[in-house]
Design a protein around this motif. Structure first.
Motif, mmCIF file in Angstrom:
data_model
loop_
_atom_site.group_PDB
_atom_site.id
_atom_site.type_symbol
_atom_site.label_atom_id
_atom_site.label_comp_id
_atom_site.label_asym_id
_atom_site.label_seq_id
_atom_site.Cartn_x
_atom_site.Cartn_y
_atom_site.Cartn_z
ATOM 1 N N ALA A 11 17.078 -4.782 -2.772
ATOM 2 C CA ALA A 11 16.568 -4.254 -3.970
ATOM 3 C C ALA A 11 17.218 -3.312 -4.634
ATOM 4 O O ALA A 11 17.717 -2.171 -4.216
ATOM 5 N N ALA A 12 16.819 -3.388 -5.946
ATOM 6 C CA ALA A 12 17.360 -2.149 -6.891
ATOM 7 C C ALA A 12 16.451 -0.870 -6.461
ATOM 8 O O ALA A 12 15.467 -0.983 -6.120
ATOM 9 N N MET A 13 17.255 0.248 -6.579
ATOM 10 C CA MET A 13 16.624 1.476 -6.327
ATOM 11 C C MET A 13 15.188 1.647 -6.997
ATOM 12 O O MET A 13 15.362 1.439 -8.476
ATOM 13 N N GLY A 14 14.207 1.840 -6.377
ATOM 14 C CA GLY A 14 12.925 2.073 -7.131
ATOM 15 C C GLY A 14 12.012 0.719 -7.054
ATOM 16 O O GLY A 14 10.974 0.738 -7.291
ATOM 17 N N LEU A 15 12.523 -0.173 -6.765
ATOM 18 C CA LEU A 15 11.801 -1.549 -6.649
ATOM 19 C C LEU A 15 11.572 -2.137 -5.341
ATOM 20 O O LEU A 15 11.110 -3.231 -4.951
ATOM 21 N N GLU A 16 11.939 -1.277 -4.325
ATOM 22 C CA GLU A 16 11.708 -1.816 -2.922
ATOM 23 C C GLU A 16 10.111 -2.123 -2.671
ATOM 24 O O GLU A 16 9.944 -3.053 -2.231
ATOM 25 N N SER A 17 9.343 -1.429 -3.203
ATOM 26 C CA SER A 17 7.884 -1.667 -3.033
ATOM 27 C C SER A 17 7.363 -3.150 -3.869
ATOM 28 O O SER A 17 6.616 -3.740 -3.208
ATOM 29 N N VAL A 18 7.869 -3.305 -4.889
ATOM 30 C CA VAL A 18 7.826 -4.699 -5.575
ATOM 31 C C VAL A 18 8.378 -5.838 -4.793
ATOM 32 O O VAL A 18 7.619 -6.816 -4.489
ATOM 33 N N VAL A 19 9.427 -5.521 -4.143
ATOM 34 C CA VAL A 19 10.192 -6.513 -3.320
ATOM 35 C C VAL A 19 9.383 -6.917 -2.052
ATOM 36 O O VAL A 19 9.088 -8.196 -1.603
ATOM 37 N N ALA A 20 8.842 -5.765 -1.354
ATOM 38 C CA ALA A 20 7.984 -5.808 -0.194
ATOM 39 C C ALA A 20 6.658 -6.525 -0.624
ATOM 40 O O ALA A 20 6.272 -7.280 0.390
ATOM 41 N N SER A 21 5.880 -6.228 -1.584
ATOM 42 C CA SER A 21 4.888 -7.021 -1.981
ATOM 43 C C SER A 21 5.034 -8.434 -2.142
ATOM 44 O O SER A 21 4.278 -9.298 -1.626
ATOM 45 N N GLU A 22 5.938 -8.925 -2.737
ATOM 46 C CA GLU A 22 6.463 -10.443 -2.849
ATOM 47 C C GLU A 22 6.643 -10.971 -1.702
ATOM 48 O O GLU A 22 6.185 -11.985 -1.389
ATOM 49 N N VAL A 23 7.531 -10.242 -0.827
ATOM 50 C CA VAL A 23 7.870 -10.737 0.787
ATOM 51 C C VAL A 23 6.256 -11.198 1.499
ATOM 52 O O VAL A 23 5.919 -12.042 2.156
ATOM 53 N N LYS A 24 5.376 -10.033 1.309
ATOM 54 C CA LYS A 24 4.054 -10.103 1.994
ATOM 55 C C LYS A 24 3.425 -11.313 1.389
ATOM 56 O O LYS A 24 2.731 -12.005 2.106
ATOM 57 N N GLN A 25 3.472 -11.370 0.124
ATOM 58 C CA GLN A 25 2.566 -12.644 -0.485
ATOM 59 C C GLN A 25 3.170 -13.954 0.017
ATOM 60 O O GLN A 25 2.398 -15.075 0.327
#
Length: 376
Positions: A11-25
């Motif tokens: 993930a680009a710096m600062g987008l880790e939580s967005v990517v994590a949310s997608e993976v969880k979904q």
């Protein structure tokens, strides 16, 4: 080999939580580190994640992780890993690398040692006396060493996931598709809400919003390196593509508008949207942001305006922010999200953001200014 693998979604710096949310979904439990989201999952997750992740840069398969402070340790630990479970006898396996705050700081040397160790392991397992042919499928290996901890992985994506396959034209500084998708995912926008991007450039943000709105997988129109990997069953890819088709909601109506001051960019946006199969879903207008006229009660404005970083452009950018602020002040029910590196944005816009989030647009540090509308 086991039907479970350890995957890394970068993930680009600062987008880790967005990517994590997608993976969880997608149904997988994650752990988050700087620049990456880690998770254990079935092999079938490789096709699903490559097809569905909107904000991740790549999906990698972790082969091993170990401490290495000498080249001998790096060689032996690499050679001990079961590379034959992943790379075929004829497989092509170039090695890239990076090293941060580690004893083994010479990246070219690390790459060479890892390449040699993998080759020796494969030649031993496949009974090859000479050089391996490397004429088959691509397995891009990465050695990443951070504080003497080495992680070895294989990239399953091939081209970066931002390459959706629809961009046939672009401007001078196009926003990456993964970042554009993240900007939308960081809002509360729903497909029924009006959506405007008054600085659309080549149309990336409106196009990504339309893909999200109709739940169209961002990878539906491209190929991946791992499609040619023999240890991933063909039925996993078939099932993943079936899921993509089943979950798409092509009947979802959308109210998305992209506008730009440059008529050439509007034509490029139209072409890109058509290539993405969204030609009739997005409205495009050639106009400057100061002429924006909004008559709908509620909605979302998301934009990546000029940053004013080049000499002579700062005053023009300030004028754009000032004009936009005056327009949106009269529309308090609208939510506004602006990505910019302009340090005095709030002052020029005329209002302090409800929240701002630090993001990196390429190598440029920006803030994502968020103004939450008060719904009527």
């Amino acid at each position: 080999m086991s039907d479970d693998v350890t995957l890394i979604a970068t993930a680009a710096m600062g987008l880790e939580s967005v990517v994590a949310s997608e993976v969880k979904q997608l149904g997988y439990d994650v752990s988050v580190e700087n620049g990456k989201v880690m998770f254990n999952a079935p092999v079938s997750a490789i096709p699903r994640c490559n097809l569905w992740l909107r904000s991740a840069d790549r999906v990698k398969v972790q082969i091993g992780q170990f401490k290495a402070i000498t080249f001998d340790e790096l060689f032996e630990a690499t050679k001990a890993l079961p590379w034959e479970n992943f790379i075929t006898e004829e497989g092509k396996f170039p090695v890239s690398g990076k090293s941060v705050k580690s004893t083994l700081h010479s990246v070219p040397d690390c790459q060479s040692i890892v390449k040699k160790a993998i080759a020796e392991r494969l030649k031993l397992k496949y009974g090859v006396a000479g050089d391996l042919p490397e004429t088959g499928a691509l397995y891009k290996v990465e050695v990443s060493i951070h504080k003497d901890e080495a992680t070895l992985s294989i990239d399953s994506s091939g081209s970066g996931l931002h390459k959706r396959g629809y961009r046939i034209g672009q401007g001078e500084a196009p926003l990456k598709e993964t970042m554009a998708a993240a900007l939308v995912l960081l809002t509360n926008w729903k497909p029924d809400d009006p959506f405007i991007d008054p600085f659309c450039g080549s149309g990336t943000i409106p196009i990504e919003a339309a893909l999200i709105g109709q739940n169209i997988a961002p990878g539906f129109n491209r190929e991946f390196a791992s499609e040619n990997w023999k240890w991933i069953k063909n039925r996993y890819w078939e099932e993943a593509f079936e899921e993509v088709e089943d979950k798409a909601n092509y009947d979802q109506k959308l109210d998305i508008t992209g506008s730009d001051i440059d008529h050439k960019m509007i034509e490029i946006s139209k072409d890109n949207a058509t290539e993405a199969g969204l030609g009739d879903l997005i409205s495009w207008k050639q106009m400057q942001a100061g002429d924006l006229s909004i008559r709908k009660a509620n909605g979302y404005l998301i934009g990546n305006p000029p940053y004013g970083q080049r000499i002579g452009d700062r005053d023009a950018a300030a004028d754009i922010y000032r004009d936009l602020g005056k327009i949106m002040k009269e529309l308090p029910s609208w939510s506004v999200y602006i990505l910019t590196a302009f340090d005095a944005f709030e002052q020029k816009y005329g209002q302090k953001a409800t929240r701002k989030r630090k993001l990196f647009n390429g190598f440029i540090q920006t803030n994502y200014y968020q103004y939450y509308g008060k719904k009527k």
